[in-house]
Design an enzyme around this catalytic site. Sequence first.
Site, PDB file in Angstrom:
ATOM      1  N   LYS A 250      -9.213  67.759  81.386  1.00 34.95           N
ATOM      2  CA  LYS A 250     -10.264  68.760  80.572  1.00 34.95           C
ATOM      3  C   LYS A 250     -10.972  69.507  81.712  1.00 34.95           C
ATOM      4  CE  LYS A 250     -11.099  65.082  77.458  1.00 34.95           C
ATOM      5  NZ  LYS A 250     -12.257  63.858  76.813  1.00 34.95           N
TER       6      LYS A 250
ATOM      7  N   HIS B 165      -8.222  51.454  79.705  1.00 39.98           N
ATOM      8  CA  HIS B 165      -9.625  52.067  79.542  1.00 39.98           C
ATOM      9  C   HIS B 165     -10.725  51.039  79.924  1.00 39.98           C
ATOM     10  CE1 HIS B 165     -11.600  56.054  79.238  1.00 39.98           C
ATOM     11  NE2 HIS B 165     -12.336  55.530  78.324  1.00 39.98           N
TER      12      HIS B 165
ATOM     13  N   ARG C 289      -9.508  57.663  85.082  1.00 42.57           N
ATOM     14  CA  ARG C 289      -9.207  57.620  83.546  1.00 42.57           C
ATOM     15  C   ARG C 289      -7.476  57.422  83.762  1.00 42.57           C
ATOM     16  NH1 ARG C 289     -12.708  61.839  83.589  1.00 42.57           N
ATOM     17  NH2 ARG C 289     -14.420  61.868  82.005  1.00 42.57           N
TER      18      ARG C 289
ATOM     19  N   ARG D 122     -11.797  50.790  83.391  1.00 38.89           N
ATOM     20  CA  ARG D 122     -12.676  51.881  83.741  1.00 38.89           C
ATOM     21  C   ARG D 122     -14.131  51.640  83.266  1.00 38.89           C
ATOM     22  NH1 ARG D 122     -13.925  57.687  84.651  1.00 38.89           N
ATOM     23  NH2 ARG D 122     -14.998  58.624  82.857  1.00 38.89           N
TER      24      ARG D 122
ATOM     25  N   HIS E 202     -18.637  62.213  84.381  1.00 36.88           N
ATOM     26  CA  HIS E 202     -19.258  62.667  83.030  1.00 36.88           C
ATOM     27  C   HIS E 202     -20.120  63.898  83.126  1.00 36.88           C
ATOM     28  CE1 HIS E 202     -19.025  58.372  81.434  1.00 36.88           C
ATOM     29  NE2 HIS E 202     -17.861  58.874  81.305  1.00 36.88           N
TER      30      HIS E 202
ATOM     31  N   TYR F 100     -23.341  52.614  79.026  1.00 34.81           N
ATOM     32  CA  TYR F 100     -23.175  51.610  79.884  1.00 34.81           C
ATOM     33  C   TYR F 100     -24.356  50.802  79.873  1.00 34.81           C
ATOM     34  CZ  TYR F 100     -18.342  53.393  80.147  1.00 34.81           C
ATOM     35  OH  TYR F 100     -17.134  54.391  80.091  1.00 34.81           O
TER      36      TYR F 100
END
Length: 235
Positions: A118, A181, A93, A184, A207, A216
């Site tokens: 996060k 992004h 990211r 990515r 993820h 995806y």
Amino acid sequence: IDLYKAKKLKERKKCYQGARQINIELQCLSNISRFAFERNYTTTILKNIKKIPYKRKLPDPVDYNTMQKFIETAKSEPFYYCLFLCLYHGGLRKSEALSLKWEDISFERNILKVKKAKGNKERLIPMTESLKTALFMLKCMSGNNEFVFKSPVSDKPIVDFKRAIKRISKKAGIERKISAHQLRHSFATHLLEKGVDIRVTQTLLGHEEITTTQIYTKVAMPILQSAVSVLDKRK
């Protein structure tokens, strides 16, 4: 809570962004309620807070040939070439790439230690030969900097690189818009198109839920459909 959801949705122009943001806030509220209940700050706990349904937007990856053209053109600017490879060859990211420190890179083990903002979680990413070489060359030019992508005016990382992407795209003759992004997104999509297992792709992307990675497969579906068509072919 229902009045709050209605008010926030009315304030938001884009339904997708509004619903997603409100759901995040509702999850925070639920966590706070559970925290208070477990510590006897309250005798009740908020249960069954309904989230607002929304459809996750499909990613918009850059096609493989265009991406190769972009990366090849970026070689004229080693700093940004290295940064773009972190996003496209490493699947990082933007925030993860900009917070990358030299101590997070092991050239001996050929891995990057990526720290996710996060939840303060980490994951290990194997480096491609191109990424490893680019990072090693950049380190030789960087001296004793703490951050890999240090700002030229401070000891902190650079804040943004939209102009660099735009400049490289123009130089490469690429008319479509490219964002950090999307590099990515392209990483994930191209891996699936090349037949990489979705669980492996999930791990590389960091993820937590496989459903996040599955979006995806919709983007890569034409290539995947072509791949399974070989079963119809007879010798």
